[in-house]
Write a protein that holds these residues in place. Structure first.
Motif, PDB file in Angstrom:
ATOM      1  N   GLU A 176      -6.710 -21.883  -5.850  1.00  0.00           N
ATOM      2  CA  GLU A 176      -6.671 -20.429  -5.643  1.00  0.00           C
ATOM      3  C   GLU A 176      -5.231 -19.916  -5.636  1.00  0.00           C
ATOM      4  OE1 GLU A 176      -8.687 -20.013  -1.954  1.00  0.00           O
ATOM      5  OE2 GLU A 176     -10.696 -20.267  -2.808  1.00  0.00           O
ATOM      6  N   ARG A 214      -3.907 -19.805  -9.116  1.00  0.00           N
ATOM      7  CA  ARG A 214      -4.469 -18.646  -9.812  1.00  0.00           C
ATOM      8  C   ARG A 214      -3.720 -17.370  -9.409  1.00  0.00           C
ATOM      9  NH1 ARG A 214      -9.301 -19.251  -8.167  1.00  0.00           N
ATOM     10  NH2 ARG A 214      -9.945 -20.620  -9.857  1.00  0.00           N
ATOM     11  N   ALA A 215      -3.390 -17.268  -8.132  1.00  0.00           N
ATOM     12  CA  ALA A 215      -2.654 -16.098  -7.654  1.00  0.00           C
ATOM     13  C   ALA A 215      -1.269 -16.027  -8.295  1.00  0.00           C
ATOM     14  CB  ALA A 215      -2.523 -16.145  -6.132  1.00  0.00           C
ATOM     15  N   GLY A 247      -0.534 -17.189 -11.176  1.00  0.00           N
ATOM     16  CA  GLY A 247      -0.773 -16.794 -12.566  1.00  0.00           C
ATOM     17  C   GLY A 247      -0.973 -15.295 -12.705  1.00  0.00           C
ATOM     18  N   TRP A 248      -1.644 -14.704 -11.708  1.00  0.00           N
ATOM     19  CA  TRP A 248      -1.830 -13.248 -11.735  1.00  0.00           C
ATOM     20  C   TRP A 248      -0.493 -12.518 -11.651  1.00  0.00           C
ATOM     21  CZ3 TRP A 248      -6.273 -13.624  -7.649  1.00  0.00           C
ATOM     22  CH2 TRP A 248      -7.459 -14.002  -8.309  1.00  0.00           C
ATOM     23  N   GLU A 249       0.411 -13.030 -10.829  1.00  0.00           N
ATOM     24  CA  GLU A 249       1.731 -12.409 -10.724  1.00  0.00           C
ATOM     25  C   GLU A 249       2.476 -12.501 -12.055  1.00  0.00           C
ATOM     26  OE1 GLU A 249       2.845 -10.583  -8.377  1.00  0.00           O
ATOM     27  OE2 GLU A 249       1.251 -10.982  -6.937  1.00  0.00           O
ATOM     28  N   GLN A 289       1.083 -12.550 -14.955  1.00  0.00           N
ATOM     29  CA  GLN A 289       0.454 -11.573 -15.842  1.00  0.00           C
ATOM     30  C   GLN A 289       0.955 -10.161 -15.546  1.00  0.00           C
ATOM     31  OE1 GLN A 289      -3.782 -12.050 -15.451  1.00  0.00           O
ATOM     32  NE2 GLN A 289      -3.770 -14.130 -16.257  1.00  0.00           N
ATOM     33  N   ARG A 290       1.138  -9.859 -14.266  1.00  0.00           N
ATOM     34  CA  ARG A 290       1.670  -8.540 -13.896  1.00  0.00           C
ATOM     35  C   ARG A 290       3.107  -8.382 -14.393  1.00  0.00           C
ATOM     36  NH1 ARG A 290      -0.992 -10.098  -8.784  1.00  0.00           N
ATOM     37  NH2 ARG A 290      -2.981  -8.991  -8.658  1.00  0.00           N
ATOM     38  N   LYS A 343       2.987  -7.605 -18.051  1.00  0.00           N
ATOM     39  CA  LYS A 343       2.590  -6.210 -18.263  1.00  0.00           C
ATOM     40  C   LYS A 343       3.754  -5.265 -17.995  1.00  0.00           C
ATOM     41  CE  LYS A 343      -0.958  -2.836 -16.996  1.00  0.00           C
ATOM     42  NZ  LYS A 343      -2.169  -2.580 -16.166  1.00  0.00           N
ATOM     43  N   TRP A 355       4.790 -18.123  -4.188  1.00  0.00           N
ATOM     44  CA  TRP A 355       3.563 -18.866  -4.424  1.00  0.00           C
ATOM     45  C   TRP A 355       3.865 -20.323  -4.764  1.00  0.00           C
ATOM     46  CZ3 TRP A 355      -0.506 -17.128  -2.392  1.00  0.00           C
ATOM     47  CH2 TRP A 355      -0.857 -15.780  -2.423  1.00  0.00           C
TER      48      TRP A 355
END
Length: 264
Positions: A114, A117-118, A120-122, A124-125, A128, A207
């Motif tokens: 988890e 994954r978190a 990885g989200w950062e 992605q942000r 962007k 993270w």
């Protein structure tokens, strides 16, 4: 509770749990069970009753749902009795209840997934945010926060804006991409972007530090399983991370799974 029951039953095969039914039907027990189920990732998937956790909370509310469940359990204990007889007659497979050390590994490896994954989200942000500047760095580098990407982003945050100077931070095989980097770095990178990129980089680092602490703890608990890890590592496509997860999910003892189907 399941682990305790298993331990008590194993220590005393003749022991009877006469008050277990009332304990299971206790409102406090049902509430704890509901909260644990609601906290699982599978909570988004409908159960045998066709309801998800969101459906329960929206349509009947948790108290009403648990009251109905308790009434059903109290009114129709035959299901529980049948399962008990089936288990005693070996008609159903026993639940996989590993030792405490393995259960701890289970918790740690799942939480580490988890956390990854978190992180990885950062990332992605961050990508962007860079797209907002017109930068196409992700089209040139496979890892924005790898060595080359990190050096370029740190220079951007520090105030460097010249695409040629930024591209020169490339290292290793990325230096062959310098012309493409120069073109990708031709963008409108403002002070606002510098602030937000700094934030995302710091979050990614945070993270990674947490994940590193989990790696250390997991490695400590798996010290006795090094031969198993080495064997799993010989399987094509299975690295150290996957090997650790396999041990955590199975305890490394295949004897308790009659077939590959049961393991799956």
């Amino acid at each position: 509770m399941q682990a305790k029951l298993h331990r008590w039953a194993a220590a005393d095969p003749g022991r009877r749990f006469d008050d277990l039914y009332n304990f299971v039907c206790d409102p406090a027990t049902l509430l704890i069970a509901y909260r644990r189920v609601a906290g699982n990732r599978s909570a988004r998937t409908a159960g045998v009753d066709g309801l998800t956790v969101a459906d329960v909370e929206r349509e009947t509310g948790v108290p009403g749902f648990l009251d109905d469940l308790r009434a059903h359990l109290k009114a129709d204990p035959s299901d529980a009795a049948f399962l008990a007889r089936a288990g005693a007659s070996a008609m159903v497979m026993a639940s996989f209840v590993p030792e405490r050390k393995i259960r701890e590994l289970w918790d740690l490896t799942r939480r580490r997934t988890e956390l990854a994954r978190a992180a990885g989200w950062e990332a992605q942000r961050l990508e962007k945010e860079l797209e907002d500047t017109g930068m196409k760095l992700a089209a040139v580098l496979t890892d924005l926060v790898g060595v080359t990407g990190r050096e370029i982003l740190e220079a951007l945050v520090a105030g460097e804006r010249d695409p040629h100077l930024l591209a020169d931070f490339a290292v290793g095989r990325a230096r062959a991409k310098i012309p493409a980097l120069v073109e990708a770095l031709d963008c409108e990178f403002t002070d606002h972007h510098a602030f937000t990129v700094r934030h995302f980089l710091d979050e990614i680092d945070r993270w990674k530090q947490v994940i590193a602490s989990f790696d250390e703890r997991i490695a400590t608990l798996l010290a006795d399983h090094q031969p198993d890890l080495d064997l799993l590592d010989t399987i094509p496509g299975v690295g150290r991370l996957a090997a650790e997860i396999i041990i955590a999910e199975t305890s490394g003892d295949m004897a308790q799974f009659p077939s590959a189907h049961h393991l799956a």
